[in-house]
Structures are given as C-alpha cells and as structure tokens.
Design a protein around this motif. Structure first.
Motif, PDB file in Angstrom:
ATOM      1  N   THR A 216      64.567 -54.460   0.023  1.00 40.76           N
ATOM      2  CA  THR A 216      64.912 -54.858   1.377  1.00 40.76           C
ATOM      3  C   THR A 216      63.671 -55.191   2.197  1.00 40.76           C
ATOM      4  O   THR A 216      62.572 -54.693   1.929  1.00 40.76           O
ATOM      5  N   SER A 217      63.869 -56.037   3.204  1.00 37.75           N
ATOM      6  CA  SER A 217      62.776 -56.366   4.122  1.00 37.75           C
ATOM      7  C   SER A 217      62.811 -55.492   5.368  1.00 37.75           C
ATOM      8  O   SER A 217      61.977 -55.659   6.256  1.00 37.75           O
ATOM      9  N   CYS A 218      63.755 -54.580   5.409  1.00 40.30           N
ATOM     10  CA  CYS A 218      63.863 -53.709   6.581  1.00 40.30           C
ATOM     11  C   CYS A 218      62.839 -52.584   6.493  1.00 40.30           C
ATOM     12  O   CYS A 218      62.753 -51.886   5.485  1.00 40.30           O
ATOM     13  N   SER A 219      62.076 -52.397   7.555  1.00 41.07           N
ATOM     14  CA  SER A 219      61.035 -51.364   7.544  1.00 41.07           C
ATOM     15  C   SER A 219      61.595 -49.986   7.871  1.00 41.07           C
ATOM     16  O   SER A 219      60.911 -48.980   7.710  1.00 41.07           O
ATOM     17  N   ARG A 220      62.847 -49.935   8.309  1.00 38.43           N
ATOM     18  CA  ARG A 220      63.446 -48.644   8.665  1.00 38.43           C
ATOM     19  C   ARG A 220      64.232 -48.102   7.479  1.00 38.43           C
ATOM     20  O   ARG A 220      65.004 -48.803   6.856  1.00 38.43           O
ATOM     21  N   SER A 221      64.019 -46.836   7.199  1.00 41.33           N
ATOM     22  CA  SER A 221      64.675 -46.226   6.051  1.00 41.33           C
ATOM     23  C   SER A 221      65.267 -44.889   6.446  1.00 41.33           C
ATOM     24  O   SER A 221      64.701 -44.160   7.269  1.00 41.33           O
ATOM     25  N   THR A 222      66.427 -44.569   5.867  1.00 39.99           N
ATOM     26  CA  THR A 222      66.976 -43.240   6.054  1.00 39.99           C
ATOM     27  C   THR A 222      66.158 -42.259   5.239  1.00 39.99           C
ATOM     28  O   THR A 222      65.482 -42.615   4.292  1.00 39.99           O
ATOM     29  N   GLY A 223      66.203 -40.985   5.611  1.00 46.68           N
ATOM     30  CA  GLY A 223      65.395 -39.983   4.928  1.00 46.68           C
ATOM     31  C   GLY A 223      65.868 -39.716   3.506  1.00 46.68           C
ATOM     32  O   GLY A 223      66.986 -40.029   3.131  1.00 46.68           O
ATOM     33  N   GLY A 224      64.979 -39.125   2.710  1.00 46.25           N
ATOM     34  CA  GLY A 224      65.331 -38.696   1.373  1.00 46.25           C
ATOM     35  C   GLY A 224      65.099 -39.711   0.285  1.00 46.25           C
ATOM     36  O   GLY A 224      65.325 -39.426  -0.888  1.00 46.25           O
ATOM     37  N   ALA A 225      64.659 -40.910   0.627  1.00 47.13           N
ATOM     38  CA  ALA A 225      64.458 -41.948  -0.385  1.00 47.13           C
ATOM     39  C   ALA A 225      62.972 -42.118  -0.684  1.00 47.13           C
ATOM     40  O   ALA A 225      62.129 -42.008   0.211  1.00 47.13           O
ATOM     41  N   PHE A 226      62.659 -42.373  -1.957  1.00 46.94           N
ATOM     42  CA  PHE A 226      61.305 -42.767  -2.329  1.00 46.94           C
ATOM     43  C   PHE A 226      61.132 -44.246  -1.987  1.00 46.94           C
ATOM     44  O   PHE A 226      62.097 -45.013  -1.991  1.00 46.94           O
ATOM     45  N   GLU A 227      59.891 -44.648  -1.713  1.00 39.77           N
ATOM     46  CA  GLU A 227      59.652 -46.016  -1.257  1.00 39.77           C
ATOM     47  C   GLU A 227      58.427 -46.599  -1.950  1.00 39.77           C
ATOM     48  O   GLU A 227      57.416 -45.927  -2.128  1.00 39.77           O
ATOM     49  N   LEU A 228      58.556 -47.870  -2.350  1.00 39.48           N
ATOM     50  CA  LEU A 228      57.436 -48.616  -2.928  1.00 39.48           C
ATOM     51  C   LEU A 228      57.245 -49.877  -2.103  1.00 39.48           C
ATOM     52  O   LEU A 228      58.166 -50.678  -1.946  1.00 39.48           O
ATOM     53  N   ARG A 229      56.052 -50.052  -1.562  1.00 36.74           N
ATOM     54  CA  ARG A 229      55.743 -51.243  -0.759  1.00 36.74           C
ATOM     55  C   ARG A 229      55.500 -52.420  -1.705  1.00 36.74           C
ATOM     56  O   ARG A 229      54.693 -52.320  -2.629  1.00 36.74           O
ATOM     57  N   LEU A 230      56.178 -53.528  -1.456  1.00 37.83           N
ATOM     58  CA  LEU A 230      56.112 -54.680  -2.342  1.00 37.83           C
ATOM     59  C   LEU A 230      55.363 -55.833  -1.678  1.00 37.83           C
ATOM     60  O   LEU A 230      54.457 -55.619  -0.882  1.00 37.83           O
ATOM     61  N   TRP A 231      55.754 -57.046  -1.998  1.00 39.57           N
ATOM     62  CA  TRP A 231      55.083 -58.250  -1.540  1.00 39.57           C
ATOM     63  C   TRP A 231      55.425 -58.573  -0.081  1.00 39.57           C
ATOM     64  O   TRP A 231      56.322 -57.983   0.516  1.00 39.57           O
ATOM     65  N   LYS A 232      54.725 -59.563   0.452  1.00 32.84           N
ATOM     66  CA  LYS A 232      55.046 -60.096   1.774  1.00 32.84           C
ATOM     67  C   LYS A 232      55.550 -61.527   1.625  1.00 32.84           C
ATOM     68  O   LYS A 232      54.985 -62.309   0.870  1.00 32.84           O
ATOM     69  N   ASP A 233      56.624 -61.840   2.321  1.00 32.31           N
ATOM     70  CA  ASP A 233      57.157 -63.197   2.356  1.00 32.31           C
ATOM     71  C   ASP A 233      56.800 -63.843   3.691  1.00 32.31           C
ATOM     72  O   ASP A 233      56.802 -63.185   4.734  1.00 32.31           O
ATOM     73  N   THR A 234      56.484 -65.133   3.656  1.00 28.96           N
ATOM     74  CA  THR A 234      56.182 -65.894   4.869  1.00 28.96           C
ATOM     75  C   THR A 234      57.402 -66.715   5.258  1.00 28.96           C
ATOM     76  O   THR A 234      58.023 -67.356   4.411  1.00 28.96           O
ATOM     77  N   LEU A 235      57.748 -66.687   6.548  1.00 31.81           N
ATOM     78  CA  LEU A 235      58.933 -67.396   7.018  1.00 31.81           C
ATOM     79  C   LEU A 235      58.644 -68.859   7.330  1.00 31.81           C
ATOM     80  O   LEU A 235      57.548 -69.217   7.781  1.00 31.81           O
TER      81      LEU A 235
END
Length: 295
Positions: free
Chosen positions: A150-169
């Motif tokens: 997902t491109s959403c920076s907001r996450s519910t608690g309890g999840a592991f997260e991996l930062r991926l690539w950046k897309d240009t609009l």
C-alpha cells in the motif's frame, strides 16, 4: 546438554575419526588445529566420556567413542534426510498468497513485483485483492489478506512493515486539454480541474501529497482504472497515474509530468503483514521484496 553442543562440533568429531589426526582434520575442515582440539575436548566433557585416545600416529576412537560416533553418523544422516524432505516439500507444494493493494491510481511497481515473484516462485498462487485501505489480516472481497502492499503511510498497530520503492505521480489529460501541450504541469494549475479517482483514493491522495496541499475538486468512481482513463480521454476530468505506468495510458489520453514547486510528487510504498500469520508463502514473498524492492 543439547543447547551447549554445536552441530559443527559434531561434524568435526566425524572428520577427526575419518582422518585419524587432529592436524589433517583441521586442514580439511578449515579450522585452526588448537581450536578443533578444544572443541573435541569440550564435546567429551559435555557427554562425560572420552571419544578419542591420542597415540603417536594420531588419534583413534575409544570403545565408548566408537559407539558414540556410529550413533552420531545415523543421527546426522537422518537429519540430512529430514532437511532434504523439508526443502523439497516447500519447493514443490503448491501454496497460496493473498496480496491486498489499495490500487492507487494504477498498479505502479507493485504489479511488476507481483509478476516477478510469480515467475520466480511458480509454486505460489497469488490472489490480488483491491481495497481502499487494506490491512493484513483483514478480509476483503471474501478473502483474507496475507500481506498488504500500500501507499498509505498510516498503519494499524500490530503489523510488521517493510519500506519499499517510491512512485512518482504524473497527470493524465484529454489530448485537447489546454494543458496537454505542456511537458510539465504544476499541481497549482490543476486547481480548477475535476480530479477523477477511484473509490477511497481521495484519502490516499491527501495522505500522499500532504495535508497542507490543496486538492482540486475530486469525484470518486466505483470503477477500474481503465474506465477512469476513458472518462479522462472524453474530457470529463483529469486523473493521476504512476509515472512508470505512462506507457499504459490508452489512446485518446495523454500523460504529462506533474510537479509541486518544481519538484516531483513521490509516494512511498509499504508492505505490511501480521507476525502471527503462519502462511509459509508469506516469508518467501517478504524476503523477495526485501532483496529486490526494499528502499
């Protein structure tokens, strides 16, 4: 006792028995002679019995050591067989993985990643599930999401997260649009436009460009991106797209670079998953993303 004995030390004991010499065994194993001797001494202390007796020509197993080494060979052979079966089962067994995505604008690199993963791991069947704000463990469209990209920076608690690539609009317009002749369009120039987005994307767009940036008039459609772009081509508004998907814009529409204050608009993507998910395909996918797509 088991936790204090390393598997490497057990293998070294077999090498010493085969070579009949600590020096030759050390050379074969690629370990310092004194370190190998120390490991064998620690092993003998741990099991409470002498495995080797030293003599002028080298070393040989004691009667107790002979019994220990025979049993050890059988145990290590069985361990090798178990590991081989496990690797074969993981490789050959058909597995399933559900990937949730907000489908922001168009697929961007997310779809490329899924396609590449499928080619590298044909034993994993991937199901794509779109939702406006997918979270790992949630149920979308009747299917449980194993991992959300997902491109959403907001996450519910309890999840592991991996930062991926950046897309240009980039922005998509009708060919006869007054701004279509410009190679680069400033965000402020879209102020009087109607921005067409899919259901739930207005929230994602605001999250991407920042709360301090004013959005043009937004109209949400419960439709796929292809239909949205056809509406754009017929002059019913403009739409946003990942710059990398510019070649997928259909005939009847044009794609132009988009900037805010002369700078590209970039959206960071994330993979999120729950640590209690036991799907064996999940860590394979996460390792694939970390190796090839992690920022």
């Amino acid at each position: 006792m088991r936790s204090s004995i390393q598997l490497a030390t057990l293998n070294y004991a077999l090498v010493v028995a085969e070579e009949g010499s600590f020096l030759r065994a050390a050379r074969r194993a690629g370990i310092d002679h004194s370190a190998l001797s120390r490991r064998i001494s620690d092993l003998e202390y741990a099991i409470g019995a002498r495995i080797f007796h030293r003599h002028a020509r080298g070393v040989g197993p004691t009667p107790a050591g002979e019994r220990f080494l025979d049993r050890l060979r059988s145990v290590l052979l069985e361990l090798d067989n178990i590991l081989t079966l496990a690797r074969t089962g993981i490789k050959d067994e058909q597995q399933r993985l559900s990937i949730g995505s907000n489908g922001f604008i168009l697929a961007g690199r997310a779809l490329d990643a899924v396609i590449e993963f499928g080619q590298c791991h044909p034993n994993v069947t991937v199901s794509l599930i779109e939702g406006s704000h997918p979270e790992p463990g949630a149920t979308l469209g009747g299917a449980k999401v194993d991992v959300a990209v997902t491109s959403c920076s907001r996450s519910t608690g309890g999840a592991f997260e991996l930062r991926l690539w950046k897309d240009t609009l980039a922005v998509v317009l009708a060919p006869n649009h007054p701004l279509a002749s410009r190679p680069i369009i400033e965000w402020s120039e879209l102020g009087r436009e109607t921005l067409l987005v899919r259901k739930g994307e207005a929230f994602l767009l605001a999250d991407a460009v920042g709360s301090d940036v004013q959005l043009p008039a937004v109209v949400e459609h419960q439709a796929c991106a292809g239909i949205l772009l056809r509406l754009v081509g017929n002059g019913l508004g403009v739409a946003l797209i990942h710059d990398g998907d510019a070649n997928s814009v259909p005939e009847g529409a044009v794609c132009r670079k988009l900037r805010i204050g002369g700078k590209p608009i970039q959206i960071c993507n994330f993979a999120r998953w729950r640590p209690d998910n036991a799907n064996p395909a999940l860590p394979v996918f996460i390792a694939f993303l970390r190796d090839r797509y992690s920022s």
